[in-house]
Design a protein around this motif. Structure first.
Motif, PDB file in Angstrom:
ATOM      1  N   GLN A   1      -1.083  -0.168   0.674  1.00 17.05           N
ATOM      2  CA  GLN A   1      -2.357  -0.888   0.693  1.00 17.05           C
ATOM      3  C   GLN A   1      -3.436  -0.100   1.453  1.00 17.05           C
ATOM      4  OE1 GLN A   1      -3.127  -4.441  -0.606  1.00 17.05           O
ATOM      5  NE2 GLN A   1      -1.625  -3.427  -1.905  1.00 17.05           N
TER       6      GLN A   1
ATOM      7  N   ARG B   1       2.703  -0.768  -1.580  1.00 16.82           N
ATOM      8  CA  ARG B   1       3.157  -1.151  -0.239  1.00 16.82           C
ATOM      9  C   ARG B   1       2.195  -0.668   0.840  1.00 16.82           C
ATOM     10  NH1 ARG B   1       5.541   1.507   3.660  1.00 16.82           N
ATOM     11  NH2 ARG B   1       5.840   3.358   2.342  1.00 16.82           N
TER      12      ARG B   1
ATOM     13  N   ASP C   1       5.493   1.498  -6.363  1.00 10.53           N
ATOM     14  CA  ASP C   1       5.876   0.608  -5.260  1.00 10.53           C
ATOM     15  C   ASP C   1       5.403   1.157  -3.914  1.00 10.53           C
ATOM     16  OD1 ASP C   1       7.059  -1.058  -7.089  1.00 10.53           O
ATOM     17  OD2 ASP C   1       9.085  -0.285  -6.772  1.00 10.53           O
ATOM     18  N   GLU C   2       5.471   2.477  -3.749  1.00  8.87           N
ATOM     19  CA  GLU C   2       5.032   3.085  -2.490  1.00  8.87           C
ATOM     20  C   GLU C   2       3.531   2.877  -2.275  1.00  8.87           C
ATOM     21  OE1 GLU C   2       6.610   4.395  -0.038  1.00  8.87           O
ATOM     22  OE2 GLU C   2       8.635   4.521  -0.854  1.00  8.87           O
TER      23      GLU C   2
END
Length: 319
Positions: free
Chosen positions: A174, A172, A168-169
């Motif tokens: 990108q 996020r 997820d990190e």
């Protein structure tokens, strides 16, 4: 019941998929019986029959296979991020489609994840490749260890196992023009490393050209180190110090009446040296500026042309 998502970036792998797919399915037997599997295969803009091969594999295992087709070729690391965004598992693993990295290691990596490690690396202790390829790869990873991310395992790693939180990190952030594997290490979580011998590629031809390898090195170095900019400052100070010393030398010659050095060759040599340094410095600074511009534009890292998700209801079944 933990769910493992195995992400496989694919680029011109039509001959590999019919072999890689069944091998991954067979490798499930090495895991505890309560683990469920999801295979996220990402077609990174291949122009051959890779997508057709992926669809064939999905038809055999519709409850486990998710397919992502990107509109164009964006590079292996961006394709991996696309796979991470589509994955739904509690933990993730990345493995190559050509089986140079042994799937058998995944069970060991999963065991470390169960022990509490959110990141597990499989580092290449050796590789069955030609000497020039080994030398280039070892030099790249040695430089990264020395000036970018001290302490990372020697030999590099293309096979990683990580927790949902890390996934997820990364999704996020990108982050463009980087190296997703080194980015996972940069997050700072404690990790464990498993050494292995990388196999020789038996099927197909590698698409890692020299230009792509150079770009990867530049991207990785600039993404995790300010060394190039610091090197410019140090070299500038050294050249400035040399110029000051040379100026004092000429002053002493003038005061003592000694003959001063003359010659067009000396002048041109100094001029070319300083000019070359200035151009290199501008190029390095330009690389950083361009990356800042690329991030500021906020263009997507990839464009998904097609997404075929695994059958959610069927994927919840226990083996």
């Amino acid at each position: 019941m933990p769910k493992l998502s195995i992400i496989v970036p694919c680029y011109y792998n039509e001959a590999n998929i019919p072999i890689t797919g069944p091998e991954l399915i067979q490798n499930e037997a090495n895991f505890p019986a309560d683990v469920s599997f999801e295979y996220v295969l990402v077609d990174d803009g291949s122009k051959d029959a890779t997508w057709a091969a992926l669809q064939s594999f999905r038809r055999q295992h519709p409850d486990k296979v998710t397919l992502v087709k990107l509109a164009g070729n964006v590079g292996s690391y961006n394709a991996i991020v696309a796979g991470m965004a589509a994955a739904t598992g509690d933990c993730m693993a990345v493995i190559t489609a050509d089986l140079q990295d042994p799937p058998e290691l995944l069970a060991q990596m999963y065991a470390h994840w169960q022990q509490g490690f959110k990141l597990v690396l499989a580092n290449r202790a050796d590789r069955d490749e030609a000497l020039p390829q080994r030398a280039i790869s070892n030099t790249f990873h040695w430089l990264m260890r020395r000036i970018a991310l001290p302490g990372v395992p020697a030999g590099g790693f293309d096979m990683v196992f990580f927790d949902r939180q890390l996934c997820d990190e990364v999704v996020r952030m990108q982050e463009r023009n980087g190296n997703v594997f080194y980015l996972l290490v940069w997050l700072g979580y404690p990790y464990v490393s498993i050494p292995y011998r990388r196999r020789r590629r038996e099927i197909g031809k590698s698409r890692w050209t020299v230009s792509k390898k150079i770009k990867l090195f530049v991207d990785s170095l600039l993404a995790f180190s300010f060394f190039p900019v610091r090197a410019i400052s140090v070299l500038g100070l050294l050249l400035g110090g040399a110029a000051a010393l040379y100026g004092l030398f000429l002053m002493v010659l003038r005061l003592t009446g000694a003959p001063e050095p003359e010659g067009w060759t000396t002048l041109m040599l100094v001029l070319l040296l300083v000019s070359a340094f200035q151009m290199i410095a501008l190029g390095i600074i330009g690389e950083y500026v361009w990356r800042g511009l690329d991030a500021a534009r906020q263009r997507p890292m990839y464009v998904v042309e097609k997404l075929e998700k695994a059958d959610t209801l069927s994927s919840l079944k226990v083996r």
